[in-house]
Design a protein around this motif. Structure first.
Motif, mmCIF file in Angstrom:
data_model
loop_
_atom_site.group_PDB
_atom_site.id
_atom_site.type_symbol
_atom_site.label_atom_id
_atom_site.label_comp_id
_atom_site.label_asym_id
_atom_site.label_seq_id
_atom_site.Cartn_x
_atom_site.Cartn_y
_atom_site.Cartn_z
ATOM 1 N N MET A 91 -2.213 -20.506 -15.683
ATOM 2 C CA MET A 91 -2.189 -19.243 -14.966
ATOM 3 C C MET A 91 -2.473 -18.117 -15.960
ATOM 4 N N GLU A 92 -3.233 -17.152 -15.518
ATOM 5 C CA GLU A 92 -3.557 -16.002 -16.354
ATOM 6 C C GLU A 92 -2.280 -15.238 -16.724
ATOM 7 N N PHE A 93 -2.220 -14.795 -17.970
ATOM 8 C CA PHE A 93 -1.026 -14.135 -18.514
ATOM 9 C C PHE A 93 -0.595 -12.926 -17.672
ATOM 10 N N LYS A 94 -1.544 -12.056 -17.293
ATOM 11 C CA LYS A 94 -1.202 -10.867 -16.494
ATOM 12 C C LYS A 94 -0.583 -11.262 -15.158
ATOM 13 N N LYS A 95 -1.125 -12.314 -14.548
ATOM 14 C CA LYS A 95 -0.604 -12.786 -13.265
ATOM 15 C C LYS A 95 0.818 -13.303 -13.407
ATOM 16 N N LEU A 96 1.066 -14.062 -14.482
ATOM 17 C CA LEU A 96 2.385 -14.639 -14.714
ATOM 18 C C LEU A 96 3.433 -13.541 -14.898
ATOM 19 N N ILE A 97 3.144 -12.553 -15.732
ATOM 20 C CA ILE A 97 4.081 -11.445 -15.927
ATOM 21 C C ILE A 97 4.285 -10.703 -14.617
ATOM 22 N N GLY A 98 3.202 -10.502 -13.883
ATOM 23 C CA GLY A 98 3.303 -9.812 -12.590
ATOM 24 C C GLY A 98 4.211 -10.540 -11.622
ATOM 25 N N LEU A 99 4.085 -11.857 -11.557
ATOM 26 C CA LEU A 99 4.947 -12.645 -10.673
ATOM 27 C C LEU A 99 6.411 -12.534 -11.087
ATOM 28 N N LYS A 100 6.654 -12.525 -12.391
ATOM 29 C CA LYS A 100 8.034 -12.427 -12.871
ATOM 30 C C LYS A 100 8.617 -11.034 -12.613
ATOM 31 N N ILE A 101 7.812 -9.997 -12.792
ATOM 32 C CA ILE A 101 8.278 -8.638 -12.498
ATOM 33 C C ILE A 101 8.605 -8.525 -11.011
ATOM 34 N N ASN A 102 7.730 -9.063 -10.175
ATOM 35 C CA ASN A 102 7.969 -9.054 -8.735
ATOM 36 C C ASN A 102 9.246 -9.810 -8.401
ATOM 37 N N TYR A 103 9.458 -10.942 -9.063
ATOM 38 C CA TYR A 103 10.656 -11.743 -8.841
ATOM 39 C C TYR A 103 11.919 -10.964 -9.229
ATOM 40 N N ILE A 104 11.878 -10.291 -10.374
ATOM 41 C CA ILE A 104 13.030 -9.497 -10.820
ATOM 42 C C ILE A 104 13.339 -8.416 -9.796
ATOM 43 N N ARG A 105 12.301 -7.716 -9.354
ATOM 44 C CA ARG A 105 12.498 -6.629 -8.391
ATOM 45 C C ARG A 105 13.082 -7.157 -7.086
ATOM 46 N N LYS A 106 12.493 -8.219 -6.556
ATOM 47 C CA LYS A 106 12.958 -8.744 -5.267
ATOM 48 C C LYS A 106 14.341 -9.381 -5.369
ATOM 49 N N ARG A 136 4.784 3.991 -8.448
ATOM 50 C CA ARG A 136 4.769 2.803 -7.612
ATOM 51 C C ARG A 136 3.413 2.096 -7.658
ATOM 52 N N GLY A 137 2.342 2.849 -7.714
ATOM 53 C CA GLY A 137 1.006 2.269 -7.776
ATOM 54 C C GLY A 137 0.797 1.445 -9.034
ATOM 55 N N GLN A 138 1.278 1.967 -10.167
ATOM 56 C CA GLN A 138 1.172 1.213 -11.427
ATOM 57 C C GLN A 138 1.973 -0.075 -11.336
ATOM 58 N N LEU A 139 3.188 0.023 -10.793
ATOM 59 C CA LEU A 139 4.024 -1.170 -10.644
ATOM 60 C C LEU A 139 3.311 -2.198 -9.767
ATOM 61 N N SER A 140 2.709 -1.743 -8.695
ATOM 62 C CA SER A 140 1.980 -2.637 -7.798
ATOM 63 C C SER A 140 0.855 -3.363 -8.545
ATOM 64 N N SER A 167 -1.985 -5.147 -17.143
ATOM 65 C CA SER A 167 -0.872 -5.606 -17.990
ATOM 66 C C SER A 167 0.085 -4.459 -18.237
ATOM 67 N N PRO A 168 1.387 -4.721 -18.166
ATOM 68 C CA PRO A 168 2.359 -3.663 -18.446
ATOM 69 C C PRO A 168 2.396 -3.321 -19.927
ATOM 70 N N SER A 169 2.833 -2.104 -20.212
ATOM 71 C CA SER A 169 2.957 -1.657 -21.602
ATOM 72 C C SER A 169 4.174 -2.305 -22.256
ATOM 73 N N VAL A 170 4.208 -2.235 -23.565
ATOM 74 C CA VAL A 170 5.355 -2.742 -24.323
ATOM 75 C C VAL A 170 6.612 -1.973 -23.917
ATOM 76 N N GLU A 171 6.485 -0.656 -23.734
ATOM 77 C CA GLU A 171 7.632 0.162 -23.314
ATOM 78 C C GLU A 171 8.166 -0.323 -21.968
ATOM 79 N N PHE A 172 7.283 -0.579 -21.018
ATOM 80 C CA PHE A 172 7.692 -1.048 -19.699
ATOM 81 C C PHE A 172 8.443 -2.375 -19.815
ATOM 82 N N ILE A 173 7.886 -3.307 -20.572
ATOM 83 C CA ILE A 173 8.519 -4.619 -20.753
ATOM 84 C C ILE A 173 9.903 -4.468 -21.376
ATOM 85 N N ALA A 174 10.006 -3.619 -22.401
ATOM 86 C CA ALA A 174 11.299 -3.410 -23.075
ATOM 87 C C ALA A 174 12.324 -2.829 -22.113
ATOM 88 N N VAL A 175 11.920 -1.852 -21.310
ATOM 89 C CA VAL A 175 12.856 -1.205 -20.377
ATOM 90 C C VAL A 175 13.273 -2.180 -19.272
#
Length: 108
Positions: free
Chosen positions: A1-16, A35-39, A47-55
């Motif tokens: 799976m593409e790296f961006k997709k994998l992180i996106g799925l995990k971010i979505n999972y955390i949120r939900k 909200r658009g960036q998150l989407s 891909s999310p920024s390092v700051e976003f991932i850290a937060v």
């Protein structure tokens, strides 16, 4: 799976798993993101920024190793879900679950 997709799925999972809308999730992070960036992160478009991932990791007590899929331990989706649910429990409940797990392990 593409790296961006994998992180996106995990971010979505955390949120939900925290029962948050995209707007609520962004508010909770308290960083300069909309909200658009998150989407676009969740869809794997960007891909999310390092700051976003850290937060996200700090706010939701998520391992950056898990989020970035660089953990040595490979877990199934069910195992990830259990870990996230466990993290959300009060300390007393965590202690009870640990005791039950120890009992189950001792029986086998």
């Amino acid at each position: 799976m593409e790296f961006k997709k994998l992180i996106g799925l995990k971010i979505n999972y955390i949120r939900k798993s925290n029962k948050l809308s995209q707007e609520e999730f962004v508010e909770k992070l308290n960083i300069d993101i909309n909200r658009g960036q998150l989407s676009r992160y969740e869809s794997g478009e960007n891909s999310p920024s390092v700051e976003f991932i850290a937060v996200v990791c700090t706010t939701f007590k998520i391992s950056p190793y898990w989020l970035l899929d660089i953990d040595d331990i490979k877990l199934s989706n069910d195992e990830y879900e259990l870990i996230l649910k466990f993290k959300g429990l009060p300390t007393e409940a965590k202690c009870s679950i640990k005791l039950l797990i120890d009992l189950l392990i001792d029986k086998h």
